[in-house]
Design a protein around this motif. Structure first.
Motif, PDB file in Angstrom:
ATOM      1  N   GLN A   1       0.867  -1.177   0.000  1.00 33.12           N
ATOM      2  CA  GLN A   1       0.000   0.000   0.000  1.00 33.12           C
ATOM      3  C   GLN A   1       0.898   1.218   0.000  1.00 33.12           C
ATOM      4  N   ASP A   2       0.472   2.234  -0.733  1.00 35.62           N
ATOM      5  CA  ASP A   2       1.268   3.461  -0.711  1.00 35.62           C
ATOM      6  C   ASP A   2       0.417   4.608  -0.192  1.00 35.62           C
ATOM      7  N   HIS A   3       1.039   5.739  -0.037  1.00 36.12           N
ATOM      8  CA  HIS A   3       0.367   6.943   0.450  1.00 36.12           C
ATOM      9  C   HIS A   3       0.554   8.004  -0.613  1.00 36.12           C
ATOM     10  N   LYS A   4      -0.528   8.330  -1.312  1.00 37.34           N
ATOM     11  CA  LYS A   4      -0.384   9.236  -2.456  1.00 37.34           C
ATOM     12  C   LYS A   4      -0.371  10.715  -2.056  1.00 37.34           C
ATOM     13  N   ALA A   5      -1.127  11.074  -1.018  1.00 43.14           N
ATOM     14  CA  ALA A   5      -1.223  12.494  -0.665  1.00 43.14           C
ATOM     15  C   ALA A   5       0.089  12.972  -0.042  1.00 43.14           C
TER      16      ALA A   5
ATOM     17  N   THR B   1       0.650  12.882  -5.028  1.00 38.23           N
ATOM     18  CA  THR B   1       2.041  12.768  -5.489  1.00 38.23           C
ATOM     19  C   THR B   1       2.211  11.407  -6.153  1.00 38.23           C
ATOM     20  N   GLY B   2       3.426  11.107  -6.560  1.00 42.52           N
ATOM     21  CA  GLY B   2       3.722   9.767  -7.072  1.00 42.52           C
ATOM     22  C   GLY B   2       3.694   8.728  -5.969  1.00 42.52           C
ATOM     23  N   GLY B   3       3.698   9.163  -4.718  1.00 44.96           N
ATOM     24  CA  GLY B   3       3.722   8.239  -3.580  1.00 44.96           C
ATOM     25  C   GLY B   3       4.730   8.720  -2.561  1.00 44.96           C
TER      26      GLY B   3
ATOM     27  N   LEU C   1       2.737  -7.107 -13.797  1.00 40.32           N
ATOM     28  CA  LEU C   1       1.404  -6.520 -13.828  1.00 40.32           C
ATOM     29  C   LEU C   1       1.145  -5.968 -12.431  1.00 40.32           C
ATOM     30  N   PHE C   2       0.870  -4.678 -12.368  1.00 40.28           N
ATOM     31  CA  PHE C   2       0.656  -3.976 -11.111  1.00 40.28           C
ATOM     32  C   PHE C   2      -0.810  -3.573 -11.115  1.00 40.28           C
ATOM     33  N   ALA C   3      -1.603  -4.285 -10.321  1.00 42.37           N
ATOM     34  CA  ALA C   3      -3.038  -4.005 -10.267  1.00 42.37           C
ATOM     35  C   ALA C   3      -3.308  -3.054  -9.116  1.00 42.37           C
TER      36      ALA C   3
ATOM     37  N   TYR D   1      -4.557  -0.706 -14.207  1.00 42.03           N
ATOM     38  CA  TYR D   1      -3.331  -1.484 -14.342  1.00 42.03           C
ATOM     39  C   TYR D   1      -2.155  -0.568 -14.614  1.00 42.03           C
ATOM     40  N   ASN D   2      -1.017  -0.948 -14.022  1.00 38.58           N
ATOM     41  CA  ASN D   2       0.262  -0.400 -14.459  1.00 38.58           C
ATOM     42  C   ASN D   2       1.078  -1.579 -14.957  1.00 38.58           C
ATOM     43  N   VAL D   3       2.015  -1.304 -15.843  1.00 39.22           N
ATOM     44  CA  VAL D   3       2.732  -2.407 -16.508  1.00 39.22           C
ATOM     45  C   VAL D   3       4.195  -2.440 -16.083  1.00 39.22           C
ATOM     46  N   ARG D   4       4.432  -2.006 -14.836  1.00 38.56           N
ATOM     47  CA  ARG D   4       5.789  -1.889 -14.298  1.00 38.56           C
ATOM     48  C   ARG D   4       5.658  -1.930 -12.788  1.00 38.56           C
ATOM     49  N   PHE D   5       6.795  -2.032 -12.109  1.00 34.01           N
ATOM     50  CA  PHE D   5       6.747  -2.010 -10.655  1.00 34.01           C
ATOM     51  C   PHE D   5       6.301  -0.633 -10.177  1.00 34.01           C
ATOM     52  N   GLY D   6       5.676  -0.577  -9.015  1.00 36.18           N
ATOM     53  CA  GLY D   6       5.293   0.695  -8.424  1.00 36.18           C
ATOM     54  C   GLY D   6       6.507   1.384  -7.826  1.00 36.18           C
ATOM     55  N   ASP D   7       6.412   2.671  -7.744  1.00 34.47           N
ATOM     56  CA  ASP D   7       7.440   3.475  -7.102  1.00 34.47           C
ATOM     57  C   ASP D   7       6.719   4.370  -6.098  1.00 34.47           C
ATOM     58  N   PRO D   8       6.804   4.141  -4.813  1.00 32.32           N
ATOM     59  CA  PRO D   8       7.837   3.419  -4.059  1.00 32.32           C
ATOM     60  C   PRO D   8       7.506   1.969  -3.652  1.00 32.32           C
ATOM     61  N   GLU D   9       6.480   1.348  -4.245  1.00 35.26           N
ATOM     62  CA  GLU D   9       6.151  -0.027  -3.824  1.00 35.26           C
ATOM     63  C   GLU D   9       7.310  -1.005  -4.049  1.00 35.26           C
ATOM     64  N   CYS D  10       8.032  -0.821  -5.164  1.00 35.80           N
ATOM     65  CA  CYS D  10       9.150  -1.720  -5.475  1.00 35.80           C
ATOM     66  C   CYS D  10      10.200  -1.692  -4.360  1.00 35.80           C
TER      67      CYS D  10
HETATM   68  N1  GLY Z   1       3.118   4.502  -6.440  1.00 40.79           N
HETATM   69  C1  GLY Z   1       2.216   4.395  -7.518  1.00 40.79           C
HETATM   70  C2  GLY Z   1       2.815   4.148  -8.815  1.00 40.79           C
HETATM   71  O1  GLY Z   1       3.962   3.758  -8.948  1.00 40.79           O
HETATM   72  O2  GLY Z   1       2.119   4.321  -9.804  1.00 40.79           O
END
Ligand code: GLY
Ligand code: AMP
Length: 439
Positions: A225-229, A239-241, A282-284, A298-307
């Motif tokens: 889980q990320d925090h976008k705000a 934000t991007g996270g 696959l990043f759902a 869907y995103n087609v790459r790792f999340g940032d900062p989830e990765c």
């Molecule tokens: N943290 C969300 C993203 O990478 O799209």
């Protein structure tokens, strides 16, 4: 020149790898790949100051597809790992394929899962994948009429890549219609906004779920889980996270199974059946509500900062898994994970996300890294002419810690944050609150 099976093995155990990207996600990927006994030499384009400490960085932008392909050819790269979405959507993997260079990530015709939100919604409709009810529009008047008929809250999304800014969750019909108008007629997102998706608001808790895919098979990784705000208590602009943690308590084993069966697998099968075999990660983005998981996007790459929280939890070597994804050999593949949680706090430059201040000096990373269980990934950093480490982006560092629980990982991450001297930076102090509230 050595021939035969033995040569194949020798080759496989001494791979030259190129990571494409420059953020914390790419630092985490590079860090994990560098630890692989299969990795002989690691390159990164363009990388950052943290990656440059252990990899060879080449000053090539992620949008310079031809230069990346030429670099991979000239430097005899065996395997390219693409971090961000833009080069995937633009066809970097297709270009590398054409040049005979193996890479991790989807081709353009499959990266459309992130490149067009409307495509993904239509795919969900064709294959019975749970997602919010929606309509696609290119006409602002028709969009406004649908919004009125559907009621609020309602969500308006630019179809294409809009750097995370293309979504408006609207609480009045006027706000929603204005968002559709700005995208369709105001040119707010350029070509990415030439078409919009209008969809129902979903209630529940968000989670990010990751799976490796090889065209036919999907191997679940983990959830985060990320925090976008930007601000504490999830306040302020998106934000991007600003931080992330894994595992996500909302993603129980049963829920993960349901996500695999109802969302990930039908997507992989549907894409293959439509001649768009998906390979890569696959990043759902999911909403977990009362009637089960629904796909937000869907995103087609790792999340940032989830990765940055997935890699420290991974016990197994990541590199064979990435190669198996490219080779179509994920069936029967297994990855081991630590039981521990990981949590990452983003240190951002003051002014982020609107106007991040560049050039602020950063000290004390070694002190933070010296804490057992802590890894500081660089996101936007560079060395100045005097060799000082300075901020060079909105998100600057990802201070990541492992712990037996999210609470322990959080305490350790903030202990590490407090050892870093970055007067022009700031961070949220409540990363992980949702998990802690449940504990
Ligand atoms: N943290 C969300 C993203 O990478 O799209
Ligand atoms: P996206 O870029 O599609 O991930 O959307 C950005 C954010 O908008 C998501 O992380 C959600 O918080 C929110 N969002 C998007 N779609 C919906 C929806 N249908 N219902 C509720 N929130 C949404």
């Amino acid at each position: 020149m050595i021939h035969g099976v033995a040569a194949g093995w020798a080759g496989d155990s001494a791979l030259r790898i190129l990571v494409v990207g420059s953020g914390g996600r790419e630092h985490a990927l590079s860090w994990a790949i560098a630890a692989s006994p299969l990795c002989d030499k690691l390159f990164c384009a363009p990388g950052n100051a943290g990656i440059a400490e252990f990899a060879e960085c080449a000053p090539i932008g992620v949008g310079e597809l031809d230069r990346i392909a030429a670099f991979a050819r000239d430097w005899k790269i065996d395997f390219v790992v693409v971090g961000p979405e833009a080069p995937l959507v633009a066809g970097l993997v297709d270009k590398l394929d054409a040049a005979g260079i193996k890479s991790f990530g989807p081709r353009a015709n499959a990266a459309v899962l992130e490149g067009s939100k409307g495509f993904t919604k239509d795919l969900c409709a064709r294959h019975g994948i749970p997602t919010a009810a929606y309509r696609r529009f290119t006409d602002a008047g028709k969009a406004a009429a649908y919004i009125k008929q559907r009621g609020v809250p309602i969500v308006v999304k630019a179809d294409g890549l809009a750097a995370g800014k293309g979504v408006t969750v609207a609480y009045s019909a006027d706000e929603a219609a204005a968002a559709a108008h700005d995208a369709l007629l105001g040119g707010r997102f350029g070509a990415a906004g030439a078409s919009v998706v209008v969809e129902d608001f979903l209630d529940g808790e968000e989670a990010s779920f990751f799976a490796l895919v090889d065209g036919e098979h999907a191997l679940p990784l983990a959830a985060a889980q990320d925090h976008k705000a930007v601000g504490d208590g999830d306040t302020g602009p998106n934000t991007g996270g600003m931080g992330a943690y894994s595992p996500a308590p909302v993603m129980t084993d049963a829920m993960a199974l349901e996500v695999m069966e109802r969302i990930i697998q039908p997507t992989v099968r549907g894409m293959a059946a439509e001649g768009r075999k998906f390979k890569g990660v696959l990043f759902a983005g999911l909403m977990i509500g009362r009637d089960g998981p629904k796909l937000i996007e869907y995103n087609v790459r790792f999340g940032d900062p989830e990765c940055q929280v997935l890699m420290p939890r991974l016990k197994s070597d990541i590199l064979p898994a990435l190669i198996a994804s490219a080779d179509g050999e994920l069936k029967n593949f297994d990855l081991r994970w630590r039981d521990e949680a990981a949590l990452s706090v983003v240190l951002a430059a003051k002014g982020y996300p609107e106007k991040p201040q560049a050039g602020g000096e950063i000290k004390g990373i070694e002190r933070a890294n010296a804490l057992p269980g802590v890894t500081v990934f660089h996101a936007g950093t560079r060395r100045d002419a005097d060799g000082r480490l300075v901020a060079a982006g909105g998100r600057v560092l990802n201070v990541t810690a492992r712990g037996r629980t999210v609470a322990e990982a959080q305490a350790l991450a903030y202990k590490a944050v407090d050892l870093i001297d970055f007067p022009d930076g700031f961070c949220r102090r409540d990363i992980g609150w949702r998990a802690l509230r449940r504990a």
